[in-house]
Scaffold this motif. Structure first.
Motif, PDB file in Angstrom:
ATOM      1  N   GLY A 184      42.070  42.877  40.258  1.00  0.00           N
ATOM      2  CA  GLY A 184      42.138  42.574  38.899  1.00  0.00           C
ATOM      3  C   GLY A 184      43.765  42.347  38.375  1.00  0.00           C
ATOM      4  N   TRP A 185      43.986  41.658  37.383  1.00  0.00           N
ATOM      5  CA  TRP A 185      45.408  41.488  36.817  1.00  0.00           C
ATOM      6  C   TRP A 185      46.152  42.717  36.427  1.00  0.00           C
ATOM      7  N   GLY A 186      45.291  43.502  36.204  1.00  0.00           N
ATOM      8  CA  GLY A 186      46.121  44.862  35.767  1.00  0.00           C
ATOM      9  C   GLY A 186      45.795  46.085  36.411  1.00  0.00           C
ATOM     10  N   THR A 187      45.191  45.837  37.522  1.00  0.00           N
ATOM     11  CA  THR A 187      44.795  47.036  38.336  1.00  0.00           C
ATOM     12  C   THR A 187      45.169  46.949  39.767  1.00  0.00           C
ATOM     13  N   ARG A 188      45.496  45.739  40.265  1.00  0.00           N
ATOM     14  CA  ARG A 188      45.743  45.618  41.630  1.00  0.00           C
ATOM     15  C   ARG A 188      47.370  45.536  42.025  1.00  0.00           C
ATOM     16  N   ALA A 189      47.814  46.449  42.635  1.00  0.00           N
ATOM     17  CA  ALA A 189      49.324  46.426  43.172  1.00  0.00           C
ATOM     18  C   ALA A 189      49.540  45.827  44.340  1.00  0.00           C
ATOM     19  N   GLU A 190      50.302  44.958  44.309  1.00  0.00           N
ATOM     20  CA  GLU A 190      50.435  44.053  45.556  1.00  0.00           C
ATOM     21  C   GLU A 190      52.112  43.926  46.012  1.00  0.00           C
ATOM     22  N   ALA A 191      52.333  44.256  47.212  1.00  0.00           N
ATOM     23  CA  ALA A 191      53.743  44.180  47.903  1.00  0.00           C
ATOM     24  C   ALA A 191      53.458  43.262  49.137  1.00  0.00           C
TER      25      ALA A 191
END
Length: 324
Positions: A184-191
């Protein structure tokens, strides 16, 4: 959403696990390790702040209005193309970014001291287990259902992981992704890290994810959809034990305060000058005369001053900072 007049909207809370806390929107934690490096504030283009190593081989960009909030890269010299690139999206906690920036500062300082190119240009190591060791040591588990040609390690709560993609070719392809939270746009952190990123730098970032130390956020900064997945404890109600467990490095202000305190105590115990000793002797004679019944006038306190009361258990030699 919180109502504008909701008294809990801006309440500070300790959020755990850290990797689900989201971003606080400032990036201060990520920039803290490189605070002494050159900063360039840019008015044009998507990059709003660029921090570089003194020789400009390492570049840390803050794209404050973009989905990819951070872009970090390293090159062989200031004019070369990036050897590798790491990006962090707008949901990634800045504390995770700090794991990478702190490791880069250490690599850079070691390179300058030893007059070598630096570990930040060494490339990945084989096998991939070195990359995920901080996570496996913390109890994260190998996902047996990962696609062929990939390796995925999952957190015990199934809400975070690291995906290593060994398929494809090319130095610019993404080979490692750290993720946390549901899609989700505001829920998934990605590095994400490109193919030639040194393994120890990815491991340093992953090591921060593996820590159980909570981070401080204002309550509204934690997405509503994430609140059932995290623990939020108001900072004001945190017990002393809980606060002690939230370790942090001393700030420059802490260091200065400690230095001042030590200097004051040293001054209180330092040998006196001859002039000081004469004044002390005169004061001693005056005190003795008063005790013998002589008519010695008492010094009047300065306007607005109150006598200093020593706290129970205070060191008798501790200097008084009361101007009276």
């Amino acid at each position: 959403m919180y109502a504008p007049d909701d008294p809990t909207r801006y309440q500070e809370v300790l959020v755990s696990p850290m990797y689900l806390a989201g971003s606080n929107g400032t990036g201060e934690a990520g920039f803290a390790p490189v605070a002494h490096w050159p900063h360039q504030y840019l008015d044009e283009g998507p990059c709003q702040l660029l921090v570089t190593s003194p020789d400009q081989r390492i570049r840390i960009g803050w794209l404050g209005d973009d989905f990819e909030l951070w872009k970090i890269s390293a090159a062989e010299d200031a004019f070369s193309a990036s050897r590798w690139t790491a990006t962090f999206n707008h949901v990634t906690p800045a504390e995770m970014v700090a794991g990478l920036t702190a490791a880069l500062v250490q690599d850079y300082d070691e390179a300058i001291a030893s007059d070598t190119p630096g570990r930040f240009l060494t490339g990945p190591t084989v096998p991939w287990r070195d990359t995920v060791r901080p996570l496996t040591d913390a109890g994260w588990n190998l996902d047996g259902a990962a696609e062929l040609g990939t390796v995925e390690i999952i957190a015990p709560d199934d809400q975070a992981g690291i995906l290593i993609d060994r398929r494809g070719y090319g130095s610019d392809r993404t080979t490692v992704e750290l993720w946390a939270g549901p899609p989700g746009w505001g829920t998934r952190a990605e590095a994400t890290f490109t193919a030639r990123t040194p393994s120890h730098l990815i491991a340093a970032t992953a090591a921060v994810m593996a820590k159980s130390t909570p981070v401080v956020r204002e309550r509204h900064q934690v997405d509503r959809r994430m609140q059932h997945l995290v623990t939020m404890t108001p900072v004001a109600s945190a017990t002393p034990i809980a606060e002690a467990q939230v370790s942090r490095a001393p700030t420059p202000l802490d260091v200065r305060r400690t230095a001042v305190t030590q200097a004051v105590h040293r001054a209180a115990r330092a040998p006196r000058t001859a002039a000081d000793l004469r004044v002390m002797a005169a004061q001693s004679r005056s005190t003795g005369a008063a005790q013998n019944g002589r008519d010695t006038p008492r010094p009047r306190p300065l306007p607005g001053c109150r006598p200093t009361r020593r706290r129970p258990g205070a060191d008798a030699e501790s200097p008084s900072l009361n101007p009276c």
